[in-house]
Design a protein around this motif. Structure first.
Motif, PDB file in Angstrom:
ATOM      1  N   ALA A 185       0.833  -1.207   0.000  1.00  0.00           N
ATOM      2  CA  ALA A 185       0.000   0.000   0.000  1.00  0.00           C
ATOM      3  C   ALA A 185       0.869   1.258   0.000  1.00  0.00           C
ATOM      4  O   ALA A 185       0.552   2.240  -0.682  1.00  0.00           O
ATOM      5  CB  ALA A 185      -0.932  -0.011   1.206  1.00  0.00           C
ATOM      6  N   LYS A 186       1.948   1.222   0.734  1.00  0.00           N
ATOM      7  CA  LYS A 186       2.878   2.355   0.777  1.00  0.00           C
ATOM      8  C   LYS A 186       3.430   2.628  -0.619  1.00  0.00           C
ATOM      9  O   LYS A 186       3.497   3.781  -1.056  1.00  0.00           O
ATOM     10  CB  LYS A 186       4.012   2.042   1.757  1.00  0.00           C
ATOM     11  N   SER A 238       0.627   4.034  -2.968  1.00  0.00           N
ATOM     12  CA  SER A 238       0.390   5.441  -2.659  1.00  0.00           C
ATOM     13  C   SER A 238       1.511   6.304  -3.233  1.00  0.00           C
ATOM     14  O   SER A 238       1.258   7.380  -3.789  1.00  0.00           O
ATOM     15  CB  SER A 238       0.290   5.632  -1.140  1.00  0.00           C
ATOM     16  N   GLN A 239       2.739   5.815  -3.144  1.00  0.00           N
ATOM     17  CA  GLN A 239       3.898   6.528  -3.689  1.00  0.00           C
ATOM     18  C   GLN A 239       3.759   6.683  -5.200  1.00  0.00           C
ATOM     19  O   GLN A 239       3.975   7.773  -5.738  1.00  0.00           O
ATOM     20  CB  GLN A 239       5.164   5.751  -3.347  1.00  0.00           C
ATOM     21  N   GLY A 272       1.128  10.196  -3.768  1.00  0.00           N
ATOM     22  CA  GLY A 272       0.626  10.560  -2.442  1.00  0.00           C
ATOM     23  C   GLY A 272      -0.782  11.138  -2.458  1.00  0.00           C
ATOM     24  O   GLY A 272      -1.296  11.564  -1.430  1.00  0.00           O
ATOM     25  N   VAL A 294      -3.456   9.454  -3.015  1.00  0.00           N
ATOM     26  CA  VAL A 294      -4.331   8.438  -2.428  1.00  0.00           C
ATOM     27  C   VAL A 294      -3.611   7.909  -1.188  1.00  0.00           C
ATOM     28  O   VAL A 294      -2.426   7.572  -1.256  1.00  0.00           O
ATOM     29  CB  VAL A 294      -4.620   7.288  -3.422  1.00  0.00           C
ATOM     30  N   SER A 295      -4.316   7.862  -0.076  1.00  0.00           N
ATOM     31  CA  SER A 295      -3.689   7.438   1.180  1.00  0.00           C
ATOM     32  C   SER A 295      -3.280   5.972   1.137  1.00  0.00           C
ATOM     33  O   SER A 295      -3.840   5.178   0.374  1.00  0.00           O
ATOM     34  CB  SER A 295      -4.646   7.660   2.352  1.00  0.00           C
ATOM     35  N   GLU A 296      -2.321   5.627   1.988  1.00  0.00           N
ATOM     36  CA  GLU A 296      -1.915   4.238   2.118  1.00  0.00           C
ATOM     37  C   GLU A 296      -3.095   3.384   2.585  1.00  0.00           C
ATOM     38  O   GLU A 296      -3.253   2.244   2.137  1.00  0.00           O
ATOM     39  CB  GLU A 296      -0.745   4.109   3.094  1.00  0.00           C
ATOM     40  N   ASP A 307      -6.291   3.835   1.920  1.00  0.00           N
ATOM     41  CA  ASP A 307      -7.193   3.584   0.786  1.00  0.00           C
ATOM     42  C   ASP A 307      -6.572   2.574  -0.189  1.00  0.00           C
ATOM     43  O   ASP A 307      -7.278   1.719  -0.735  1.00  0.00           O
ATOM     44  CB  ASP A 307      -7.537   4.887   0.063  1.00  0.00           C
ATOM     45  N   CYS A 308      -5.283   2.668  -0.394  1.00  0.00           N
ATOM     46  CA  CYS A 308      -4.599   1.684  -1.257  1.00  0.00           C
ATOM     47  C   CYS A 308      -4.701   0.293  -0.639  1.00  0.00           C
ATOM     48  O   CYS A 308      -4.984  -0.681  -1.339  1.00  0.00           O
ATOM     49  CB  CYS A 308      -3.140   2.074  -1.460  1.00  0.00           C
TER      50      CYS A 308
END
Length: 187
Positions: free
Chosen positions: A19-20, A23-24, A28, A30-32, A34-35
């Motif tokens: 997720a990190k 998001s990257q 950024g 979309v939040s981690e 939400d991912c």
């Protein structure tokens, strides 16, 4: 008891790292969290949901392949189950190199009689072909996964199913592996 395991989100806590990276890739925006939510359905779903371009997919796959094993720890108490099971096998969409990188790092490879990965050419879950192959060869009693996608093939084969940290329909549900032998009881 012979157990068929999913890999990501079932044996190893990989989704926070995935997720990190997603998001990257999305800058950024979309939040981690939400991912994470969309990745827990499936990576294919998340890629479609967030409308990743081909170059973003390539970047995401590159970032995923470079995650260190330290960022993908095994879930607490899962090793206790692996030690007590009659036989363990894995079916994962992960590539062989990536799967073994983490399994070897944590010393888990020794617990598995067979590991089927994306490199083995089976259709993706929920197609039951890989599960049927593993069941025919290893006489599987239980399939454990973290997503409904992981247990659909097992249900099609008439196997017992267990969902980890997911309350979708299954024979057994676990929030923590310390409760495995209290919760998973065959009648």
């Amino acid at each position: 008891m012979n157990i068929l395991w999913d890999y990501d989100g079932t044996l190893f806590n990989t989704y926070p790292a995935y997720a990190k990276r997603m998001s990257q890739v999305l800058g950024g925006k979309v939040s981690e969290a939400d991912c994470y939510k969309e990745l827990k359905i499936s990576a294919t779903h998340a890629i479609s949901f967030f409308r990743l371009s081909e170059s973003q997919i390539e970047e995401y796959n590159h970032l995923i392949s470079s995650i260190s094993p330290e960022e993908m720890p095994p879930f607490d108490h899962v090793e206790d189950i692996l030690k007590k099971a009659g036989r363990n096998v894995i079916m994962t969409h992960k590539d062989r190199t990536g799967a073994y990188k983490v399994l070897d790092f944590y010393g888990f490879t020794k617990y598995f009689s067979e590991i089927v990965t994306a490199d083995d050419g089976f259709p993706r879950k929920p197609d039951p072909a890989s599960y049927k192959y593993l069941h025919d060869k290893h006489r599987i009693d239980l399939a454990v996964g973290d997503r409904e996608l992981d247990i659909i093939p097992a249900r099609q084969l008439g196997l017992y199913t267990c969902l980890f940290q997911n309350n979708k329909p299954a024979d057994f549900h676990l929030e923590d592996y310390k409760d495995f032998f209290k919760v998973v009881v065959f009648k």
